[in-house]
Design a protein around this motif. Structure first.
Motif: not given
Length: 542
Positions: A244-248
């Protein structure tokens, strides 16, 4: 211990310390597959971006300089990260621990069978673009079951798993020694790794240092052991937990004050943090954050050196437990976020039963037991890990023992120092430390074998494995593992836990909650864990 509740020893710690990086800083990995680098990356930036492109920044309250080898690690940071990078044939829900199909296409319909066949997910790829095959599955399980290779994972599989066979390029068979339904949930502990990467000379050493190449929804893009690790959504992931997150960006901030500051206020630099101190819950909630946790196996335990008199006498061990004012410890040190231990297992465990021996606060009984054992004028140095909440609990232990005439000295130290002494077989009296085997699973068989067993290093630390009571206990544990009837097995486990409680060789004093804080205006789908780390596989932007 650097405010860590689960970077604790595991079976074969002499090797394990090397693998977790506890004996020295993990060297940086320079490999294109993981894009790791040795220089520290700024931890003050959340990565920027707007809308769905913005970076999720998390604060993990544990060090990330432990081993990243999934077959070996007990590092809270690394295990949590690996759950986002790698997949097992089956993985488990982070709260219920119910297994679901990950790299495999389905959960076996007959858990009681001694043959589980798995088809691999069509089109599954590793982060370097190579396909996942049966050879990769066999490669990982052969390492775990190899009698000449000591891994933490071996202790979770070797007793019941006979072998893993390749059927063809996309199908494998697991052959069990006897029916073992609990094994389905344990398959998440065997993360499938690419043979073409880690079978190379030095490949496993690279995994220890931080090289991570999986087939999961997120790929590791940089690894800085003393500061942070970054991730990106894996574009070719076709499994059940879409990123769900492009980057973490996961920051490691072990000290409590800067960890809390990072998530606090209008200029907070992170959206979620784990390992929240109890004293800061009100502050964070008043600032609009959600703070929640769960009770589990997280515990303060005492471990006695049974070769150091008078701790060879069960009455002395029992006396010291009865002497502790655990209700005061829960109230003062844990701010009400815990319970005195009434079994080795915590009360929420499905196999929990109140033990026959429960160490409710009884200083008179403690004195009577010491007198019966012929012990007077006892002086004890408690060798303790310096986890912040453990340090908060220690004064209650000292005042309780002082009150029954036991002169008590507290000696909190870094975990490395404490367990290096254990590995070197140095003399000691009592160790106070923290543990949470729920990180590996909920089943009682797993939890108890993590701590007790004839070749278990915890038992080597206690010098107790050769005791006649211990030998009978280990036989009872093995019989329970092999018992096919679930009800009978639970009863057998509960019965041998009564022995563990009575003997009090390595036994919890209190079980406590672990707290997670997050910004509900930024994140949704967060489910706080009763064990270290975070799981964001079902979370998303609010």
């Amino acid at each position: 211990m650097r405010d860590v509740t689960h970077d604790v020893p595991a079976p074969h710690r002499r090797t394990f310390l090397k693998y977790t990086g506890a004996l020295g800083a993990a060297a940086a990995v320079s490999a294109s597959l993981s894009a790791c680098s040795s220089g520290p990356e700024s931890t003050n930036e959340t990565g920027g971006g707007d809308g769905e492109d913005r970076t999720l920044t998390a604060v993990i309250g544990y060090g990330n300089d432990g081993s990243w080898d999934p077959t070996q690690t007990a590092s809270a940071f690394c295990m949590a990260a690996n759950n986002h990078i790698y997949e097992g044939l089956l993985d488990t829900d982070p709260i219920s621990r119910e297994p679901y199909a990950a790299l495999a296409t389905e959960v076996p319909k007959d858990p009681d069978s001694t043959s589980w066949k798995f088809a691999l997910r069509a089109g599954a790829k590793f982060h370097d673009g190579k396909p996942v095959t049966a050879d990769d599955v066999v490669f990982v399980f052969e390492r775990i079951l190899d009698p000449d290779t000591q891994t933490l994972a071996k202790g979770f599989f070797a007793s019941w798993l006979k072998e893993v066979r390749k059927i063809d390029a996309q199908n494998v068979e697991l052959v069990l020694k006897f029916p073992f339904p609990d094994g389905l949930a344990r398959l998440t502990l065997a993360k499938i790794m690419p043979k073409h990467v880690f079978s190379k000379p030095g490949g496993w050493d690279e995994a220890i240092k931080g090289l991570a190449v999986g087939s999961g929804p997120y790929r590791q893009t940089a690894h800085h052991p003393k500061s942070n690790t970054t991730f990106e959504a894996f574009a070719d992931y076709n499994g059940p937990r879409k990123p769900a997150f492009r980057k973490m960006n996961w920051l490691t901030i072990v000290d409590a004050a800067p960890r809390v500051a990072k998530i606090s206020g209008s200029s907070a630099g992170a959206q979620i943090a784990d390992n929240i101190p109890y004293a800061n819950i009100g502050q964070l909630e008043s600032g609009g954050l959600t703070v929640a946790g769960g009770a589990g196996m997280n515990n303060l335990f005492l471990m006695f050196n049974t070769k150091h008199k008078p701790f060879d006498d069960v009455r002395v061990r029992q006396a010291l437990h009865y002497a502790i004012d655990t209700e005061k410890m829960v109230e003062v040190a844990l701010k009400g976020r815990g319970k005195p231990a009434s079994s080795f297992l915590d009360g929420s465990n499905p196999s929990y039963r109140r033990a026959k021996t429960v160490y409710d606060y009884d200083p008179d009984k403690a004195k009577a037991l010491l007198k019966a054992a012929g012990v007077k004028g006892l002086s004890i140095e408690i060798l303790a890990v310096n986890v912040s909440w453990i340090v908060d609990c220690l004064p209650t232990v000292k005042s309780s023992w002082d009150a029954i005439g036991v002169k008590t000295t507290l000696s909190p130290q870094e975990t490395t120092a404490v367990f290096t002494k254990m590995d070197q077989k140095q003399d000691y009296q009592v160790v106070a430390a923290a543990s949470n085997p729920n990180q590996f699973g909920l089943d009682a068989d797993l939890i108890m074998h993590y701590n007790y067993g004839p070749e278990n290093l915890w038992m080597q630390y206690t010098r107790w494995a050769g005791n006649s009571v211990a030998k009978a206990l280990f036989r009872d544990m093995d019989r329970a593992t092999r018992e096919p009837d679930a009800g009978k097995k639970t009863a057998m486990v509960q019965d041998y836990i009564d022995v563990v409680a009575e003997q009090a060789v390595l036994y919890p004093v209190v079980h406590n909650e672990l707290m997670t804080a997050w910004n509900p205006e930024r994140l949704s789908g967060i489910r706080p864990q009763p064990y270290p780390g975070i799981n964001l596989l079902q979370a998303k932007w609010a």
